[in-house]
Design a protein around this motif. Structure first.
Motif, mmCIF file in Angstrom:
data_model
loop_
_atom_site.group_PDB
_atom_site.id
_atom_site.type_symbol
_atom_site.label_atom_id
_atom_site.label_comp_id
_atom_site.label_asym_id
_atom_site.label_seq_id
_atom_site.Cartn_x
_atom_site.Cartn_y
_atom_site.Cartn_z
ATOM 1 N N VAL A 101 -36.432 -53.336 -40.610
ATOM 2 C CA VAL A 101 -36.479 -52.594 -39.281
ATOM 3 C C VAL A 101 -37.798 -52.985 -38.624
ATOM 4 O O VAL A 101 -37.697 -53.510 -37.390
ATOM 5 C CB VAL A 101 -36.177 -51.113 -39.543
ATOM 6 N N SER A 102 -38.948 -53.098 -39.439
ATOM 7 C CA SER A 102 -40.003 -53.554 -38.873
ATOM 8 C C SER A 102 -40.126 -54.754 -38.197
ATOM 9 O O SER A 102 -40.927 -55.385 -37.394
ATOM 10 C CB SER A 102 -41.274 -53.375 -40.050
ATOM 11 N N LYS A 103 -39.070 -55.698 -38.976
ATOM 12 C CA LYS A 103 -39.168 -57.029 -38.436
ATOM 13 C C LYS A 103 -37.860 -57.222 -37.323
ATOM 14 O O LYS A 103 -37.585 -58.367 -36.931
ATOM 15 C CB LYS A 103 -38.855 -57.940 -39.480
ATOM 16 N N GLY A 104 -37.234 -56.142 -36.813
ATOM 17 C CA GLY A 104 -36.368 -56.114 -35.914
ATOM 18 C C GLY A 104 -34.851 -56.093 -36.278
ATOM 19 O O GLY A 104 -33.849 -56.560 -35.307
ATOM 20 N N PRO A 138 -48.709 -48.261 -43.011
ATOM 21 C CA PRO A 138 -48.676 -47.818 -41.835
ATOM 22 C C PRO A 138 -48.453 -48.712 -40.449
ATOM 23 O O PRO A 138 -47.689 -48.212 -39.533
ATOM 24 C CB PRO A 138 -50.334 -47.395 -41.412
ATOM 25 N N GLY A 139 -48.836 -50.034 -40.621
ATOM 26 C CA GLY A 139 -48.542 -50.866 -39.610
ATOM 27 C C GLY A 139 -47.112 -51.333 -39.434
ATOM 28 O O GLY A 139 -46.511 -51.322 -38.440
ATOM 29 N N ASN A 140 -46.455 -51.442 -40.854
ATOM 30 C CA ASN A 140 -44.996 -51.690 -40.740
ATOM 31 C C ASN A 140 -44.227 -50.478 -40.135
ATOM 32 O O ASN A 140 -43.176 -50.583 -39.521
ATOM 33 C CB ASN A 140 -44.671 -51.989 -42.038
ATOM 34 N N ILE A 141 -44.568 -49.193 -40.561
ATOM 35 C CA ILE A 141 -43.919 -47.981 -39.965
ATOM 36 C C ILE A 141 -44.062 -48.271 -38.452
ATOM 37 O O ILE A 141 -43.031 -47.864 -37.722
ATOM 38 C CB ILE A 141 -44.467 -46.766 -40.642
ATOM 39 N N ASP A 142 -45.253 -48.588 -37.914
ATOM 40 C CA ASP A 142 -45.331 -48.671 -36.404
ATOM 41 C C ASP A 142 -44.533 -49.513 -35.765
ATOM 42 O O ASP A 142 -43.730 -49.154 -34.888
ATOM 43 C CB ASP A 142 -46.974 -48.688 -36.006
ATOM 44 N N TRP A 148 -36.890 -49.682 -33.777
ATOM 45 C CA TRP A 148 -35.609 -48.819 -34.056
ATOM 46 C C TRP A 148 -34.975 -48.460 -32.914
ATOM 47 O O TRP A 148 -33.501 -48.685 -33.127
ATOM 48 C CB TRP A 148 -36.127 -47.665 -35.044
ATOM 49 N N PRO A 149 -35.534 -47.968 -31.808
ATOM 50 C CA PRO A 149 -34.433 -47.576 -30.771
ATOM 51 C C PRO A 149 -33.866 -48.698 -29.984
ATOM 52 O O PRO A 149 -32.750 -48.484 -29.595
ATOM 53 C CB PRO A 149 -35.262 -47.229 -29.977
#
Length: 172
Positions: A101-104, A138-142, A148-149
């Protein structure tokens, strides 16, 4: 005024749980491949770079319906606990890989590759991906929260989780 409205909308997005669609369900027919999501909370997390302990397997006769999926539990107590606050126990991103998800994109999350961060359960797809995710959690969660939306259901992979037994861990 327009900037203020955008700032409020962005803040509201980040405050919401990471649930944007139906829960990912693999060929087992259960959310989180039939593992008891409440059981993660009783496990001691390993340090970064080390494997996590395996969560408890759910039982086919102890289930609940939530977010478009059937969830299995090891005990009636765990099912009741889940139903009291399902968003606390369900994995983020509807059970998809947090790094993906962090990568789209949406790829399956492996229930044995997990970490709880800020009281939220995150899954990843492979051990290699866990290494990338742990380089900057933290960066990957951000990044994931921002992506995600905008990730649509048709952006999801329905492939089997690599290096993961496809047999249902649910106990009879």
């Amino acid at each position: 005024m327009k900037r203020f409205a955008l700032a409020v909308a962005a803040a509201a997005t980040f405050a919401l749980p990471a649930f944007a669609g139906p829960q990912f369900v693999d060929e087992t027919g259960f959310a989180v491949s039939g593992y008891d999501v409440v059981s993660y909370r009783s496990l001691e997390q390993g340090p970064l770079g080390q494997s996590q302990p395996e969560p408890a397997k759910g039982r086919a006769e102890i289930t609940a319906e939530w977010n478009g999926a059937t969830w299995a539990f090891a005990s009636e107590e765990n099912r009741a606990e889940f139903l009291s606050d399902p968003e606390r126990y369900a994995p983020q991103y509807d059970g998809h890989c947090a790094y993906g998800v962090s990568k789209g994109g949406k790829v399956p999350g492996n229930p044995t590759l997990w970490r709880i961060v800020d009281d939220k359960l995150y899954l990843n797809i492979t051990k290699n991906v866990v290494g990338f995710w742990e380089e900057d959690i933290p960066g990957n969660i951000d990044l994931a929260q921002g992506n995600w939306p905008g990730i649509e259901d048709n952006d999801a992979s329905n492939s089997t989780i690599p290096n993961f037994s496809s047999q249902a861990p649910v106990q009879n």
